[in-house]
Design an enzyme around this catalytic site. Structure first.
Site, PDB file in Angstrom:
ATOM      1  N   SER A 191      -4.098   5.991   2.047  1.00 46.76           N
ATOM      2  CA  SER A 191      -2.989   5.836   2.988  1.00 46.76           C
ATOM      3  C   SER A 191      -1.838   6.769   2.667  1.00 46.76           C
ATOM      4  O   SER A 191      -1.357   6.814   1.532  1.00 46.76           O
ATOM      5  CB  SER A 191      -2.467   4.403   2.964  1.00 46.76           C
ATOM      6  OG  SER A 191      -3.119   3.608   3.894  1.00 46.76           O
ATOM      7  N   ASP A 212       4.487   3.467  11.186  1.00 46.87           N
ATOM      8  CA  ASP A 212       3.851   3.413   9.867  1.00 46.87           C
ATOM      9  C   ASP A 212       4.112   4.688   9.063  1.00 46.87           C
ATOM     10  O   ASP A 212       3.237   5.157   8.332  1.00 46.87           O
ATOM     11  CB  ASP A 212       2.357   3.150   9.988  1.00 46.87           C
ATOM     12  CG  ASP A 212       1.770   2.562   8.695  1.00 46.87           C
ATOM     13  OD1 ASP A 212       2.551   2.075   7.867  1.00 46.87           O
ATOM     14  OD2 ASP A 212       0.541   2.624   8.512  1.00 46.87           O
ATOM     15  N   HIS A 231       3.358   1.163   5.159  1.00 43.84           N
ATOM     16  CA  HIS A 231       2.764  -0.023   4.541  1.00 43.84           C
ATOM     17  C   HIS A 231       2.466   0.161   3.056  1.00 43.84           C
ATOM     18  O   HIS A 231       2.173  -0.803   2.360  1.00 43.84           O
ATOM     19  CB  HIS A 231       1.503  -0.482   5.310  1.00 43.84           C
ATOM     20  CG  HIS A 231       0.341   0.453   5.247  1.00 43.84           C
ATOM     21  ND1 HIS A 231      -0.004   1.290   6.289  1.00 43.84           N
ATOM     22  CD2 HIS A 231      -0.569   0.682   4.278  1.00 43.84           C
ATOM     23  CE1 HIS A 231      -1.085   1.984   5.963  1.00 43.84           C
ATOM     24  NE2 HIS A 231      -1.448   1.629   4.747  1.00 43.84           N
TER      25      HIS A 231
END
Length: 292
Positions: free
Chosen positions: A243, A167, A137
């Protein structure tokens, strides 16, 4: 940005732009797998509190960041305080310091520019060929990707492959830049209660290290494509921009890929973060590298 719906849902936003990036446009929630708004039932089993949600900790267009400044009115140094204990008296802290020193050279900031938008996150090097693991993402919106190493060098990166369902995405930089690959923790060796560090670039603050423990293993959470996957739960502070960064143990081994946090009623981090277990992330990365 719309209000976070109740329940542990598919990761998306909050988005953030690193201070050294420029982007046009307004905040946009992360789209679902089909390109539209993330959809589906976001209610968690009724044993969880109402209002608990999982959001991605990537960063994207429209966010802002602050900075810290020393107090100009700081008073004189206070004397007569008990001196801090020596490192030998605090072996856990010593282990964490050593682990941080070992992993920081292999962690990078991931920055994406394109189509009037920008996004940023974190990543880490997994081999001596210049492959970098991050979250899908972080790079899903497309654009020109670059990474910034611990020494401040900005390197152009090529997207090797993406796997939205887990992901995970893999980038590659020129292996001649000598970024240090991080060792991966052996499968099945991670234990609840062991100390860990979350390393990355929260809010664009590269080289940030936060400490905590492994709070739980095999915690089912919706990640990536929306299906529930077992995740490593930690109370190490994770924020937007983390992330794709590594969650590492005191030996400097990567135990997971930081990807999401739980929130209550749209609030920020509440000390519950989630990482993709490194054994799964490594399998996906190997497949992407072989296909790319």
């Amino acid at each position: 940005m719309s209000t976070t719906p109740p329940g542990l849902g598919e990761p998306r936003g909050p988005w953030f732009v690193s201070p050294d990036l420029t982007a046009a446009g307004s905040p946009t929630a992360r789209p679902g797998p089909d390109g539209g708004p993330a959809a589906g039932d976001r209610r968690w089993p009724r044993l969880l509190l109402t209002g608990l949600a999982v959001v991605a900790v990537s960063a994207g267009a429209g966010g802002t960041a602050g900075h810290l400044a020393a107090r100009p009115d700081a008073g004189p140094e206070v004397t007569g305080l008990v001196p801090p204990p020596s490192a030998s008296a605090d072996p856990i802290a010593s282990d964490l310091v050593a682990a941080a020193g070992q992993v920081l050279p292999g962690v990078v900031s991931v920055q994406v520019r394109g189509s009037g938008r920008a996004a940023s996150g974190s990543g880490f090097v997994i081999d001596d060929r210049g492959h970098v693991v991050t979250n899908d993402h972080v790079v899903a919106r497309g654009g020109t990707v670059s990474v910034v190493g611990a020494d401040g060098r900005r390197l152009t990166a090529r997207l090797v492959g993406r796997d939205p369902d887990t992901d995970i995405a893999v980038l590659r930089v020129d292996a001649g830049h000598a970024l240090r690959p991080l060792p991966l923790a052996p499968t099945g060796q991670t234990r609840v209660g062991e100390s860990v560090l979350a390393v990355g670039s929260p809010l664009g603050l590269s080289g940030t290290v936060t400490a905590g423990i492994v709070s739980a293993l095999d915690r089912p959470v919706r990640l990536g494509g929306g299906t529930r996957q077992p995740a490593v739960q930690t109370d190490a502070s994770i924020n937007p921009g983390n992330s794709g960064g590594p969650l590492v143990n005191t030996r400097g081994e990567v135990v997971g890929v930081n990807t999401a946090i739980a929130t209550l009623e749209g609030s920020g981090s509440i000390g519950i973060g989630f990482a993709i277990p490194i054994d799964r992330a490594a399998r996906v990365a190997e497949r992407l590298i072989a296909a790319g």
